[in-house]
Design a protein around this motif. Structure first.
Motif, PDB file in Angstrom:
ATOM      1  N   ARG A   1      -3.686  19.811   1.583  1.00  0.00           N
ATOM      2  CA  ARG A   1      -3.769  18.761   2.594  1.00  0.00           C
ATOM      3  C   ARG A   1      -3.800  19.370   3.974  1.00  0.00           C
ATOM      4  O   ARG A   1      -3.406  20.508   4.184  1.00  0.00           O
ATOM      5  CB  ARG A   1      -2.622  17.770   2.447  1.00  0.00           C
ATOM      6  CG  ARG A   1      -1.246  18.378   2.645  1.00  0.00           C
ATOM      7  CD  ARG A   1      -0.126  17.455   2.281  1.00  0.00           C
ATOM      8  NE  ARG A   1       0.163  16.505   3.351  1.00  0.00           N
ATOM      9  CZ  ARG A   1       1.169  15.668   3.326  1.00  0.00           C
ATOM     10  NH1 ARG A   1       1.985  15.644   2.297  1.00  0.00           N
ATOM     11  NH2 ARG A   1       1.375  14.846   4.317  1.00  0.00           N
TER      12      ARG A   1
ATOM     13  N   ASP B   1      -2.252  14.501   7.500  1.00  0.00           N
ATOM     14  CA  ASP B   1      -2.280  13.297   6.673  1.00  0.00           C
ATOM     15  C   ASP B   1      -3.630  13.118   5.964  1.00  0.00           C
ATOM     16  O   ASP B   1      -3.998  12.009   5.586  1.00  0.00           O
ATOM     17  CB  ASP B   1      -2.006  12.054   7.533  1.00  0.00           C
ATOM     18  CG  ASP B   1      -0.529  11.927   7.890  1.00  0.00           C
ATOM     19  OD1 ASP B   1       0.300  12.605   7.241  1.00  0.00           O
ATOM     20  OD2 ASP B   1      -0.209  11.143   8.802  1.00  0.00           O
TER      21      ASP B   1
ATOM     22  N   THR C   1       0.839  -1.195   0.000  1.00  0.00           N
ATOM     23  CA  THR C   1       0.000   0.000   0.000  1.00  0.00           C
ATOM     24  C   THR C   1       0.872   1.242   0.000  1.00  0.00           C
ATOM     25  O   THR C   1       2.075   1.181   0.285  1.00  0.00           O
ATOM     26  CB  THR C   1      -0.919   0.033   1.240  1.00  0.00           C
ATOM     27  OG1 THR C   1      -0.098   0.017   2.404  1.00  0.00           O
ATOM     28  CG2 THR C   1      -1.861  -1.155   1.260  1.00  0.00           C
ATOM     29  N   LEU C   2       0.257   2.365  -0.306  1.00  0.00           N
ATOM     30  CA  LEU C   2       0.985   3.632  -0.302  1.00  0.00           C
ATOM     31  C   LEU C   2       1.115   4.154   1.125  1.00  0.00           C
ATOM     32  O   LEU C   2       0.225   3.969   1.952  1.00  0.00           O
ATOM     33  CB  LEU C   2       0.236   4.674  -1.135  1.00  0.00           C
ATOM     34  CG  LEU C   2       0.066   4.393  -2.627  1.00  0.00           C
ATOM     35  CD1 LEU C   2      -0.799   5.475  -3.257  1.00  0.00           C
ATOM     36  CD2 LEU C   2       1.405   4.327  -3.328  1.00  0.00           C
ATOM     37  N   THR C   3       2.192   4.835   1.363  1.00  0.00           N
ATOM     38  CA  THR C   3       2.332   5.538   2.631  1.00  0.00           C
ATOM     39  C   THR C   3       1.500   6.815   2.541  1.00  0.00           C
ATOM     40  O   THR C   3       1.168   7.265   1.439  1.00  0.00           O
ATOM     41  CB  THR C   3       3.805   5.906   2.892  1.00  0.00           C
ATOM     42  OG1 THR C   3       4.209   6.853   1.892  1.00  0.00           O
ATOM     43  CG2 THR C   3       4.708   4.693   2.856  1.00  0.00           C
ATOM     44  N   PRO C   4       1.174   7.435   3.671  1.00  0.00           N
ATOM     45  CA  PRO C   4       0.438   8.703   3.594  1.00  0.00           C
ATOM     46  C   PRO C   4       1.163   9.749   2.754  1.00  0.00           C
ATOM     47  O   PRO C   4       0.537  10.489   2.012  1.00  0.00           O
ATOM     48  CB  PRO C   4       0.316   9.135   5.062  1.00  0.00           C
ATOM     49  CG  PRO C   4       0.339   7.846   5.828  1.00  0.00           C
ATOM     50  CD  PRO C   4       1.271   6.956   5.057  1.00  0.00           C
ATOM     51  N   GLU C   5       2.478   9.805   2.839  1.00  0.00           N
ATOM     52  CA  GLU C   5       3.249  10.775   2.040  1.00  0.00           C
ATOM     53  C   GLU C   5       3.085  10.503   0.554  1.00  0.00           C
ATOM     54  O   GLU C   5       2.907  11.424  -0.237  1.00  0.00           O
ATOM     55  CB  GLU C   5       4.729  10.724   2.417  1.00  0.00           C
ATOM     56  CG  GLU C   5       5.169  11.658   3.502  1.00  0.00           C
ATOM     57  CD  GLU C   5       4.683  13.092   3.338  1.00  0.00           C
ATOM     58  OE1 GLU C   5       4.872  13.713   2.265  1.00  0.00           O
ATOM     59  OE2 GLU C   5       4.108  13.596   4.304  1.00  0.00           O
ATOM     60  N   GLN C   6       3.151   9.225   0.149  1.00  0.00           N
ATOM     61  CA  GLN C   6       2.992   8.885  -1.265  1.00  0.00           C
ATOM     62  C   GLN C   6       1.574   9.200  -1.751  1.00  0.00           C
ATOM     63  O   GLN C   6       1.383   9.722  -2.843  1.00  0.00           O
ATOM     64  CB  GLN C   6       3.286   7.399  -1.489  1.00  0.00           C
ATOM     65  CG  GLN C   6       4.737   7.021  -1.293  1.00  0.00           C
ATOM     66  CD  GLN C   6       4.934   5.510  -1.297  1.00  0.00           C
ATOM     67  OE1 GLN C   6       4.103   4.768  -0.764  1.00  0.00           O
ATOM     68  NE2 GLN C   6       6.039   5.063  -1.880  1.00  0.00           N
ATOM     69  N   ALA C   7       0.579   8.893  -0.939  1.00  0.00           N
ATOM     70  CA  ALA C   7      -0.799   9.122  -1.329  1.00  0.00           C
ATOM     71  C   ALA C   7      -1.111  10.617  -1.464  1.00  0.00           C
ATOM     72  O   ALA C   7      -1.854  11.024  -2.340  1.00  0.00           O
ATOM     73  CB  ALA C   7      -1.744   8.483  -0.313  1.00  0.00           C
ATOM     74  N   LEU C   8      -0.525  11.438  -0.605  1.00  0.00           N
ATOM     75  CA  LEU C   8      -0.799  12.870  -0.603  1.00  0.00           C
ATOM     76  C   LEU C   8       0.177  13.676  -1.454  1.00  0.00           C
ATOM     77  O   LEU C   8       0.062  14.899  -1.535  1.00  0.00           O
ATOM     78  CB  LEU C   8      -0.783  13.392   0.830  1.00  0.00           C
ATOM     79  CG  LEU C   8      -1.917  12.867   1.720  1.00  0.00           C
ATOM     80  CD1 LEU C   8      -1.616  13.150   3.176  1.00  0.00           C
ATOM     81  CD2 LEU C   8      -3.229  13.477   1.309  1.00  0.00           C
TER      82      LEU C   8
ATOM     83  N   ALA D   1      -1.636  15.835  -3.988  1.00  0.00           N
ATOM     84  CA  ALA D   1      -2.825  16.540  -3.520  1.00  0.00           C
ATOM     85  C   ALA D   1      -2.619  18.043  -3.606  1.00  0.00           C
ATOM     86  O   ALA D   1      -1.582  18.559  -3.200  1.00  0.00           O
ATOM     87  CB  ALA D   1      -3.135  16.145  -2.082  1.00  0.00           C
TER      88      ALA D   1
END
Length: 99
Positions: free
Chosen positions: A84, A87, A71-78, A81
């Motif tokens: 933000r 997170d 899965t993606l880390t919060p940093e990768q997912a955001l 964006a």
């Protein structure tokens, strides 16, 4: 020979509370009669040795196993964006008021 008569169509229309003109009754008598005749032809062919089918071609399972993967880390997912809040994705309210 069809079992659908103008009287049957009139009765069905009354049960369904549908007002029909004489022309509509005559048209529906023919159309419903054709449907009943077609179903009767299918019943002649559909015998006990003919299995019922829902699809002419057998379908296999179209799902995949539910297996956890990376899965993606919060940093990768955001990372992409536009805004933000820590997170979390920050988006504008669509209802015109904050919730």
């Amino acid at each position: 020979m069809s079992e659908i008569t103008p009287e049957v169509v009139t009765h069905l229309a009354n049960l369904a509370r549908i007002a029909l003109t004489e022309e509509e009754i005559a048209k529906l008598t023919g159309e419903l009669g054709s449907i009943v005749d077609s179903v009767a032809k299918v019943r002649e062919v559909a015998t006990a040795d003919v299995p019922a089918t829902s699809h002419p071609i057998a379908l296999g399972t179209v799902t995949r196993p539910d297996v956890a993967g990376p899965t993606l880390t919060p940093e990768q997912a955001l990372a992409g964006a536009p805004e933000r809040d820590g997170d979390l994705f920050k988006v504008s309210s669509i209802l015109g008021e904050e919730q």
